[in-house]
Design a protein around this motif. Structure first.
Motif, PDB file in Angstrom:
ATOM      1  N   MET A  67     -10.050   4.152   1.235  1.00  0.00           N
ATOM      2  CA  MET A  67      -8.700   4.281   0.988  1.00  0.00           C
ATOM      3  C   MET A  67      -7.976   5.298   1.935  1.00  0.00           C
ATOM      4  O   MET A  67      -6.831   5.258   2.503  1.00  0.00           O
ATOM      5  N   ILE A  68      -8.901   6.368   2.434  1.00  0.00           N
ATOM      6  CA  ILE A  68      -8.001   7.292   3.413  1.00  0.00           C
ATOM      7  C   ILE A  68      -7.924   6.440   4.654  1.00  0.00           C
ATOM      8  O   ILE A  68      -6.870   6.806   5.315  1.00  0.00           O
ATOM      9  N   CYS A  71      -4.732   4.382   4.329  1.00  0.00           N
ATOM     10  CA  CYS A  71      -3.658   5.420   4.233  1.00  0.00           C
ATOM     11  C   CYS A  71      -3.125   5.754   5.704  1.00  0.00           C
ATOM     12  O   CYS A  71      -1.887   5.950   6.036  1.00  0.00           O
ATOM     13  N   VAL A  95       3.080   2.538   0.943  1.00  0.00           N
ATOM     14  CA  VAL A  95       1.713   3.404   0.929  1.00  0.00           C
ATOM     15  C   VAL A  95       1.021   3.543  -0.530  1.00  0.00           C
ATOM     16  O   VAL A  95      -0.208   3.235  -0.457  1.00  0.00           O
ATOM     17  N   ILE A  96       1.807   3.790  -1.371  1.00  0.00           N
ATOM     18  CA  ILE A  96       1.426   3.808  -2.648  1.00  0.00           C
ATOM     19  C   ILE A  96       0.721   2.567  -3.301  1.00  0.00           C
ATOM     20  O   ILE A  96      -0.275   2.334  -3.606  1.00  0.00           O
ATOM     21  N   THR A  98      -0.257   0.027  -1.371  1.00  0.00           N
ATOM     22  CA  THR A  98      -1.691  -0.330  -0.679  1.00  0.00           C
ATOM     23  C   THR A  98      -2.754   0.636  -1.022  1.00  0.00           C
ATOM     24  O   THR A  98      -3.837  -0.117  -1.195  1.00  0.00           O
ATOM     25  N   ASP A  99      -2.473   1.899  -1.355  1.00  0.00           N
ATOM     26  CA  ASP A  99      -3.509   2.761  -1.900  1.00  0.00           C
ATOM     27  C   ASP A  99      -4.049   2.048  -3.289  1.00  0.00           C
ATOM     28  O   ASP A  99      -5.554   2.102  -3.485  1.00  0.00           O
ATOM     29  N   ILE A 102      -6.326  -0.939  -2.615  1.00  0.00           N
ATOM     30  CA  ILE A 102      -7.530  -0.446  -2.454  1.00  0.00           C
ATOM     31  C   ILE A 102      -8.457   0.094  -3.420  1.00  0.00           C
ATOM     32  O   ILE A 102      -9.611  -0.431  -3.506  1.00  0.00           O
ATOM     33  N   VAL A 103      -7.842   0.951  -4.308  1.00  0.00           N
ATOM     34  CA  VAL A 103      -8.709   1.451  -5.403  1.00  0.00           C
ATOM     35  C   VAL A 103      -9.077   0.604  -6.282  1.00  0.00           C
ATOM     36  O   VAL A 103     -10.143   0.420  -6.685  1.00  0.00           O
ATOM     37  N   PRO A 228       1.414   8.484  -7.254  1.00  0.00           N
ATOM     38  CA  PRO A 228       0.170   7.695  -7.788  1.00  0.00           C
ATOM     39  C   PRO A 228      -0.269   8.081  -9.283  1.00  0.00           C
ATOM     40  O   PRO A 228      -0.928   7.047  -9.917  1.00  0.00           O
TER      41      PRO A 228
END
Length: 327
Positions: A67-68, A71, A95-96, A98-99, A102-103, A228
């Protein structure tokens, strides 16, 4: 509320006969519960549990690292020298999202791998549980499904749990030692009992829904509409609200009768469900059946909600034709 709400003896026999039950007698055998003593410490010191713990930490670390990294990659493409607060709304949303993707992907893969590892650990530990242990089916089910049961369990997972428990015993209730000691002092009767309403502390998600709403409100106030935290807790609140609406139980009390518990249109009975209770002065009661999981927080004081529930759930003559509400 009077938990011992009975008719007179003559009316009781007539009522029981009309409901297709055997009239009560002084020799009625009261159903017994199983006491689940502390046993989790044996799981925690087992080598398989240590391996599972290490595996879980490694998977979680890889998910956070991914995730990092994503980002940083997205921020470099959209604006390598621009602070996040100065990005456009569209860039922040990208960005949100995408995070979140991934999560979600990481959690899904982690859940798959951890479930398989937990199954292997459960099979390893299962061999150490004596066959004579009354709560063996309960303990094995908890190991296999990473219990105890929770409100957000899927019906498929709940059904696996209940099948495992009931395949080993037809016991209606499993109690922690402290709750079992309290229940032993409760009134019991084989006379017919009227359905009663239980003050269950916003049963099975109501209090959690309020908590989620408060977190979402704080996130909007403190971090804005694209936080988020808002997305995460908002999705949880929506899923919880959907479950309560499906049960038609958003503003409906929990009702208990002879051998059954009902919340909204969903009913759990002693024929297909079990009850598990632990806690101290207040008991956390979970009713688990093919319909899902119902969680309640009830008082264990004499004459209070848990005694009312206990008398009816453990009644020797279940009356599953009873209606929760008057027609």
């Amino acid at each position: 509320m009077n938990p011992l709400h009975t008719d007179d003896a003559g009316a009781s026999d007539a009522h029981a006969s009309a409901a297709g039950q055997t009239p009560h007698s002084t020799e009625a055998v009261m159903p017994a519960c199983v006491t689940v003593r502390r046993w989790r410490w044996r799981v925690y010191v087992h080598p398989a549990s240590w391996m599972l713990g290490v595996f879980t930490v490694v998977v979680a670390g890889l998910m956070v690292a991914a995730m990092i990294a994503a980002c940083f990659a997205v921020s470099f493409v959209l604006g390598p020298n621009t602070p996040f607060s100065q990005w456009s709304t569209m860039q922040q949303v990208i960005v949100i999202v995408t995070d979140l993707v991934i999560v979600a992907s990481g959690i899904g893969l982690a859940a798959l791998f951890i479930r398989r590892a937990a199954g292997m650990a459960a099979r390893t530990f299962e061999a150490t549980i004596p066959a004579s242990e009354p709560a063996r089916g309960f303990m094995v089910a908890e190991l296999q499904e990473s219990g105890p049961p929770r409100d957000n369990w899927t019906k498929r997972k709940t059904q696996r749990w209940i099948r495992k428990v009931r395949s080993a015993s037809d016991t209606r209730a499993y109690l922690s030692p402290r709750i079992a000691d309290r229940a032993a002092k409760f009134e019991r009767t084989d006379r017919p009992l009227e359905p009663e309403q239980i003050d269950s502390g916003m049963a099975s998600g109501g209090s959690k829904l309020v908590f989620y709403a408060m977190i979402c409100g704080f996130a909007v106030w403190r971090f804005g509409a694209f936080s988020p935290i808002l997305f995460g807790f908002g999705i949880g609140a929506i899923l919880l609200l959907i479950r309560l609406i499906q049960r038609r139980a958003l503003f409906t009390p929990v009702m208990v009768g002879q051998g059954w518990i009902q919340h909204g249109v969903v009913r759990w009975t002693v024929e297909d469900s079990v009850l598990f209770a632990d806690g101290w002065l207040n008991s956390r009661v979970r009713v688990i059946g093919p319909q899902g999981v119902l969680t309640m927080n009830v008082s264990t004081k004499r004459g209070q909600n848990f005694e009312c529930l206990w008398m009816r759930w453990m009644h020797p003559h279940p009356n599953l034709t009873q209606q929760a509400f008057d027609a």
